[in-house]
Design an enzyme around this catalytic site. Sequence first.
Site, short mmCIF file in Angstrom:
data_model
loop_
_atom_site.label_atom_id
_atom_site.label_comp_id
_atom_site.label_asym_id
_atom_site.label_seq_id
_atom_site.Cartn_x
_atom_site.Cartn_y
_atom_site.Cartn_z
N SER A 59 0.83 -1.20 0.00
CA SER A 59 0.00 0.00 0.00
C SER A 59 0.87 1.24 0.00
O SER A 59 1.53 1.52 -0.97
CB SER A 59 -1.03 0.03 1.13
OG SER A 59 -1.98 1.04 0.82
N HIS A 88 4.46 13.87 6.93
CA HIS A 88 4.29 15.31 6.69
C HIS A 88 4.79 16.02 7.95
O HIS A 88 4.37 15.66 9.05
CB HIS A 88 2.83 15.68 6.46
CG HIS A 88 2.17 14.85 5.40
ND1 HIS A 88 2.35 15.09 4.06
CD2 HIS A 88 1.35 13.78 5.50
CE1 HIS A 88 1.64 14.19 3.37
NE2 HIS A 88 1.05 13.39 4.23
N CYS A 130 -1.19 -3.89 3.66
CA CYS A 130 -2.10 -5.02 3.52
C CYS A 130 -1.33 -6.31 3.71
O CYS A 130 -0.14 -6.37 3.44
CB CYS A 130 -2.74 -5.01 2.13
SG CYS A 130 -3.77 -3.57 1.84
#
Length: 117
Positions: free
Chosen positions: A62, A67, A82
């Site tokens: 995935s 940030h 996943c």
Amino acid sequence: MSNGRHLILDLYDCDPGILDDYEELQRLLEASLVMAKATILRIIGEKFKPQGVTLLALLSESHASIHTWPCEGYCAIDLYTCGEKTKTHKAAEFLKHRLKAKHCEQKEVQRKVFRDK
């Protein structure tokens, strides 16, 4: 198809020097994902002026993102994988420690391929 695990971390009072260092953040993200046994396809990112960094790792399992807001000592991290082979929590613990977070709020969302009936 397999179910997924999505860890959402809000890290507070982190080291502002690390939060504004693109190369170090990229190195830490990559190391955390290798440690988690994730398959990294590529890492892209942007260094902002006057400060801040965004990184996105595309994974076979995935994605992961960081940030940063160095002036606030704040970092938002998403780790979404996943399957059963990845150790997502291991990556989260590594990043919390290496970013020197004094406080962390962590949520975990179980992602399901099939809805509950």
